[in-house]
Scaffold this motif. Structure first.
Motif, mmCIF file in Angstrom:
data_model
loop_
_atom_site.group_PDB
_atom_site.id
_atom_site.type_symbol
_atom_site.label_atom_id
_atom_site.label_comp_id
_atom_site.label_asym_id
_atom_site.label_seq_id
_atom_site.Cartn_x
_atom_site.Cartn_y
_atom_site.Cartn_z
ATOM 1 N N ARG A 215 0.839 -1.191 0.000
ATOM 2 C CA ARG A 215 0.000 0.000 0.000
ATOM 3 C C ARG A 215 0.872 1.239 0.000
ATOM 4 O O ARG A 215 1.820 1.322 0.791
ATOM 5 N N PRO A 216 0.561 2.211 -0.845
ATOM 6 C CA PRO A 216 1.267 3.486 -0.735
ATOM 7 C C PRO A 216 0.835 4.201 0.539
ATOM 8 O O PRO A 216 -0.233 3.947 1.089
ATOM 9 N N LEU A 217 1.690 5.101 1.011
ATOM 10 C CA LEU A 217 1.336 5.852 2.211
ATOM 11 C C LEU A 217 0.132 6.746 1.967
ATOM 12 O O LEU A 217 -0.612 7.056 2.889
ATOM 13 N N ALA A 218 -0.066 7.168 0.716
ATOM 14 C CA ALA A 218 -1.224 8.004 0.391
ATOM 15 C C ALA A 218 -1.882 7.452 -0.874
ATOM 16 O O ALA A 218 -1.202 7.015 -1.805
ATOM 17 N N ASN A 219 -3.210 7.456 -0.904
ATOM 18 C CA ASN A 219 -3.974 6.987 -2.064
ATOM 19 C C ASN A 219 -5.172 7.905 -2.229
ATOM 20 O O ASN A 219 -6.317 7.523 -1.980
ATOM 21 N N PRO A 220 -4.929 9.165 -2.632
ATOM 22 C CA PRO A 220 -6.022 10.150 -2.662
ATOM 23 C C PRO A 220 -7.126 9.780 -3.638
ATOM 24 O O PRO A 220 -8.269 10.171 -3.459
ATOM 25 N N GLY A 221 -6.823 9.037 -4.684
ATOM 26 C CA GLY A 221 -7.859 8.667 -5.653
ATOM 27 C C GLY A 221 -8.710 7.506 -5.204
ATOM 28 O O GLY A 221 -9.711 7.177 -5.838
ATOM 29 N N GLY A 222 -8.317 6.839 -4.113
ATOM 30 C CA GLY A 222 -9.091 5.709 -3.626
ATOM 31 C C GLY A 222 -9.108 4.540 -4.588
ATOM 32 O O GLY A 222 -10.099 3.816 -4.674
ATOM 33 N N LEU A 223 -7.991 4.352 -5.340
ATOM 34 C CA LEU A 223 -7.965 3.261 -6.312
ATOM 35 C C LEU A 223 -7.937 1.914 -5.603
ATOM 36 O O LEU A 223 -7.406 1.781 -4.506
ATOM 37 N N PRO A 224 -8.507 0.869 -6.223
ATOM 38 C CA PRO A 224 -8.530 -0.449 -5.574
ATOM 39 C C PRO A 224 -7.142 -1.036 -5.459
ATOM 40 O O PRO A 224 -6.225 -0.715 -6.213
ATOM 41 N N SER A 225 -6.982 -1.911 -4.510
ATOM 42 C CA SER A 225 -5.698 -2.571 -4.295
ATOM 43 C C SER A 225 -5.359 -3.482 -5.461
ATOM 44 O O SER A 225 -6.236 -4.061 -6.105
ATOM 45 N N ARG A 226 -4.055 -3.603 -5.697
ATOM 46 C CA ARG A 226 -3.558 -4.487 -6.743
ATOM 47 C C ARG A 226 -2.465 -5.379 -6.173
ATOM 48 O O ARG A 226 -1.811 -5.034 -5.194
ATOM 49 N N MET A 227 -2.281 -6.506 -6.804
ATOM 50 C CA MET A 227 -1.177 -7.393 -6.474
ATOM 51 C C MET A 227 -0.520 -7.828 -7.771
ATOM 52 O O MET A 227 -1.164 -7.867 -8.832
ATOM 53 N N ALA A 228 0.746 -8.153 -7.702
ATOM 54 C CA ALA A 228 1.484 -8.636 -8.865
ATOM 55 C C ALA A 228 2.467 -9.691 -8.408
ATOM 56 O O ALA A 228 2.943 -9.681 -7.264
ATOM 57 N N GLY A 229 2.762 -10.619 -9.303
ATOM 58 C CA GLY A 229 3.709 -11.662 -8.953
ATOM 59 C C GLY A 229 3.840 -12.672 -10.068
ATOM 60 O O GLY A 229 3.696 -12.339 -11.251
ATOM 61 N N THR A 230 4.093 -13.915 -9.691
ATOM 62 C CA THR A 230 4.330 -14.967 -10.671
ATOM 63 C C THR A 230 3.553 -16.215 -10.280
ATOM 64 O O THR A 230 3.125 -16.386 -9.135
ATOM 65 N N ALA A 231 3.398 -17.097 -11.270
ATOM 66 C CA ALA A 231 2.747 -18.385 -11.058
ATOM 67 C C ALA A 231 3.544 -19.463 -11.763
ATOM 68 O O ALA A 231 4.156 -19.211 -12.815
ATOM 69 N N THR A 232 3.529 -20.648 -11.197
ATOM 70 C CA THR A 232 4.086 -21.824 -11.854
ATOM 71 C C THR A 232 2.938 -22.787 -12.109
ATOM 72 O O THR A 232 2.332 -23.321 -11.171
ATOM 73 N N ILE A 233 2.603 -22.957 -13.382
ATOM 74 C CA ILE A 233 1.466 -23.788 -13.789
ATOM 75 C C ILE A 233 1.897 -24.627 -14.975
ATOM 76 O O ILE A 233 2.449 -24.092 -15.952
ATOM 77 N N GLY A 234 1.677 -25.906 -14.905
ATOM 78 C CA GLY A 234 2.056 -26.778 -16.012
ATOM 79 C C GLY A 234 3.543 -26.768 -16.289
ATOM 80 O O GLY A 234 3.963 -26.946 -17.436
ATOM 81 N N GLY A 235 4.329 -26.533 -15.258
ATOM 82 C CA GLY A 235 5.780 -26.527 -15.414
ATOM 83 C C GLY A 235 6.344 -25.259 -16.004
ATOM 84 O O GLY A 235 7.561 -25.175 -16.228
ATOM 85 N N ARG A 236 5.510 -24.238 -16.252
ATOM 86 C CA ARG A 236 5.981 -22.980 -16.840
ATOM 87 C C ARG A 236 5.741 -21.827 -15.885
ATOM 88 O O ARG A 236 4.830 -21.855 -15.059
ATOM 89 N N ARG A 237 6.549 -20.788 -16.036
ATOM 90 C CA ARG A 237 6.401 -19.576 -15.233
ATOM 91 C C ARG A 237 5.511 -18.593 -15.982
ATOM 92 O O ARG A 237 5.582 -18.446 -17.201
ATOM 93 N N HIS A 238 4.661 -17.908 -15.207
ATOM 94 C CA HIS A 238 3.743 -16.930 -15.772
ATOM 95 C C HIS A 238 3.765 -15.683 -14.906
ATOM 96 O O HIS A 238 4.050 -15.747 -13.701
ATOM 97 N N ASP A 239 3.454 -14.562 -15.521
ATOM 98 C CA ASP A 239 3.256 -13.332 -14.767
ATOM 99 C C ASP A 239 1.792 -13.242 -14.346
ATOM 100 O O ASP A 239 0.885 -13.636 -15.099
#
Length: 763
Positions: A215-239
């Protein structure tokens, strides 16, 4: 509120309150105490395994509290490139993270479609181009399932729910272990792969996902939270990227129509003086169900037939978008003593339900004094509970005692009224003793079952909840699959033909006998519609299904005293049931019956075998060709063709040409029943059918040819819907048999069958 409104594990999302973790949850989502052997002083250090570094002290971005994780998310998975591609896939869908006081469970449904264009565009690509900047706030009303919200806990100011085309459904996932530490969410999952041709899950594999939530210290626009990362599915890496869409988990719009002079219970006062609503009850299970009362002047009809209810759904349901989830509810008049039914089992199942406003509560001391002998819509708490219950059936929830996962019988919403009354006392009477919440098993189903199981209009009722083969397995405790204890002193038999051909009209007799030395109080609901009787069907491929009527009827349990040595008999058609054509596959079928005697104990029949073969003779092929049609099957099950003219034509041809067979005679009796009464279409007067006594007599005469009084009335009792006690065909068949100058003993047996259809009696 099932823990969903409690602040889970952490405190609030406007402070660092110690909910950065580490937290470890097992495959059932339960918190594992100190699994890693680490404490909060690990901040700034690296956890073992795939968790990655935590947020270092002094960072300007803070780890998301667990409350932010709780709710509905849109997740998009982007494969990393392995070479030139002409087309790419959009892999996206809803992800639900349920955070409780000591639990965290994740599930989701993934939809895939092929698109052209650059293989790796901006986050979320063409799926939701309006997820950029301030559009998150302003455009939510155009999304499927959008609802005004508060924007708290990282949710958008307008709540919405990813609802995507069913023909793009690809797989379902559910977490098998979760770790959360310093803003990093890491979980393994089992993936169930969906076959778009068979419309079933066909195989499983495993994968893992790691997402970072800050979370940023300030979010004046009230935008929804986001997450980012990676996945391993079927032996492959995905964003992987995810954006929060709501603090609840799923949404479904509810359209309400009401018959003239009947009232939708907008709110009700329940135990403790608390006021609740349909929306509040579903919100306690994590569902957002905006209710729109559309029509309040559906024309008066004192008693509705099942066929008329089908027509009401087809003609009164308002238009909706193809992908948005929606459900239709009718505040109707009456159908015998039933409180409500989930009746829509046509080509698009589970789209609607009805609550009967005129159904009357009894005069027992366990019913509140002010509610005794009152119609339901004059007792708002009882009527609201009925409508919430019937809507639960449309979302594919079972009565607990019929669910193979064996949740306990209690006072919660999905328990039958008779069972809830069983917990009432004069000091704590019904409906004040009823719980206006969903049991934990039902909450788990509503939140975490796959979209095909819960979405109205997708898989048939019972898929996943009532079958030992379909859907997904759920954990069971040491009791296994035992729903109720076996009763002593009663014997149950199911009588079916040993051999049938595919397309033959098939009936069954189910007989419960008191073999003890003392009288027994037993349920009289010896039919497949009202919930006390069910059949387990082992198909030739080994799958096990629960067999029921095509309507699910709910109401108070009626009982009778069964003296020693005497029996109750239920007669029913099993040609077309909740399975469709029940014995459609050639081969060996095995069937057993189970009958709930009193809500706590049950009696079970031995297995019987039915061999099904293909039609061989010319007559058999003609019959099979006429009846292996969904419209004809529904007409057999409802005892009426409604406004299905194609089914009417097929039935008439069969009745005229093959009345010497039981299938042809059953077709004639369906037509006799339909023409003996009017069928009302409130939107299309040209489709309304008046009663036609001459046609009814003609088809009754065809069915009577060459049959004893007993055979004719028995066949009529299987054609009439078991919850339509006033269906004319049974009484008319008895009258016709008496005109035929049958033997006295034959007429006596026929009279007993007609009496049992209305009120089963010990004999």
């Amino acid at each position: 509120m099932n823990g969903l409104d409690e602040t889970p594990l952490g405190q609030h999302d406007d402070c660092n309150c110690g909910d950065e973790g580490p937290f470890v949850f097992d495959e059932h989502g339960q918190l594992v105490d100190d699994q890693l052997g680490v404490t909060a002083d690990l901040l700034g250090r690296r956890l073992p395994g795939p968790m990655g570094p935590v947020i270092p002290p002094g960072s300007r971005a803070r780890a998301c509290p667990l409350q932010v994780l709780n709710g509905s998310w849109l997740i998009q998975i982007t494969p990393r490139p392995v070479g030139p591609v002409m087309f790419r896939s959009e892999i996206r869908g809803p992800m639900r993270i349920q955070v409780g006081p000591s639990s965290l469970l994740i599930s989701g449904d993934i939809y895939v479609r092929r698109i052209s264009g650059p293989p790796f565009g901006p986050p979320f690509g063409r799926l939701l181009p309006h997820l950029d900047a301030a559009a998150d706030v302003e455009e939510g009303q155009d999304r499927p399932g959008a609802r005004p919200g508060t924007g708290a806990h990282g949710a958008p100011r307008v709540a919405w729910y990813p609802q995507l085309p069913g023909n793009e459904y690809s797989w379902y996932f559910r977490s098998t272990g979760v770790t959360y530490q310093g803003g990093v969410l890491s979980f393994t999952f089992v993936r169930h792969l969906w076959d778009r041709i068979s419309q079933e899950f066909i195989s499983t594999d495993t994968g893992s996902i790691e997402l970072r939530c800050r979370r940023p210290l300030a979010n004046p626009g009230g935008l929804p939270s986001r997450m980012a990362g990676t996945a391993t599915i079927g032996g492959r890496r995905h964003d992987v990227r995810a954006v929060k869409t709501s603090n609840l988990y799923r949404g479904c719009r509810v359209e309400v129509d009401a018959m003239t002079n009947r009232t939708w219970p907008a709110s009700a006062v329940i135990a403790g003086g608390v006021t609740t609503t349909f929306q509040h009850i579903y919100a306690s299970a994590g569902w957002d169900v905006p209710v729109t009362v559309d029509e309040i002047n559906v024309p008066e009809d004192a008693s509705l037939t099942n066929a008329e209810l089908q027509t009401l759904l087809a003609t009164h349901r308002g238009p909706g978008t193809a992908d948005a989830w929606r459900l239709w509810l009718l505040v109707g008049s009456a159908q015998g003593g039933l409180f409500g039914i989930m009746f829509d089992q046509d080509a698009v199942p589970r789209e609607g339900a009805v609550g009967f406003a005129d159904a009357t509560l009894g005069n027992l001391p366990i019913i509140e004094a002010g509610a005794r002998n009152r119609p339901l819509d004059e007792v708002p708490a009882a009527f609201l509970r009925t409508l919430v219950h019937e809507a639960g059936h449309a979302l594919n929830l079972f009565h607990p005692k019929h669910d193979v996962h064996a949740p306990p019988v209690g006072i919660e919403i999905m328990n039958q009224t008779g069972d809830v009354m069983g917990f009432a006392t004069a000091a704590n009477p019904y409906p004040g003793n009823a719980g206006f919440n969903f049991a934990p098993h039902d909450v788990s189903s509503l939140v975490h079952s796959p979209d095909p199981q819960v979405r109205p209009g997708w898989k048939p009722f019972g898929w996943g909840h009532g079958s030992l083969s379909a859907g997904l397995p759920a954990p069971t405790d040491a009791e296994g699959f035992v729903n109720e204890d076996d009763t002593n002193g009663l014997r149950l038999e199911i009588r079916l033909p040993e051999e049938v051909f595919v397309g033959e009209y098939i009936t069954a007799d189910v007989v419960v006998t008191n073999v003890s030395d003392a009288p027994r109080e037993v349920s009289t609901r010896l039919n497949l519609a009202e919930g006390d009787l069910r059949m387990l069907h082992i198909r030739p491929d080994g799958d096990v299904e629960q067999v029921r009527d095509i309507v699910v009827a709910c109401g108070p349990r009626e009982t009778t005293t069964l003296p020693p040595g005497e029996s109750l008999t239920g007669r029913m058609q099993v040609f077309f049931t909740s399975e469709g054509v029940t014995f459609e596959e050639p081969g060996k079928h095995q069937v057993r019956a189970e009958f709930d005697v009193d809500g706590y104990t049950a009696v079970r029949s031995p297995l019987v075998t039915v061999w099904a073969r293909t039609a061989v003779t010319e007559t058999e092929r003609e019959i099979a060709s006429a009846v292996l049609d969904a419209g004809v099957g529904r007409a057999f099950a409802l005892g009426d063709f409604g406004r299905d003219d194609a089914a009417r034509t097929r039935l008439a041809t069969l009745a005229e040409e093959r009345a010497d067979s039981d299938t042809g005679a059953a077709a004639a009796l369906v037509l006799a029943n339909a023409f003996a009464r009017a069928h009302v279409d409130y939107r299309d007067t040209d489709a309304t059918r008046d009663a036609d006594a001459e046609q009814a007599k003609h088809y009754l005469d065809l069915a009577a040819q060459g049959r004893s009084a007993e055979d004719l009335v028995r066949l009529a009792a299987t054609v009439a819907s078991p919850i339509e006690r006033e269906a004319p065909v049974v009484a008319d068949a008895l009258t016709r048999a008496k005109r035929g100058r049958k033997r006295s003993a034959d007429i006596t047996r026929a009279e007993a069958i007609a009496e049992d259809f209305v009120t089963p009696a010990a004999r």
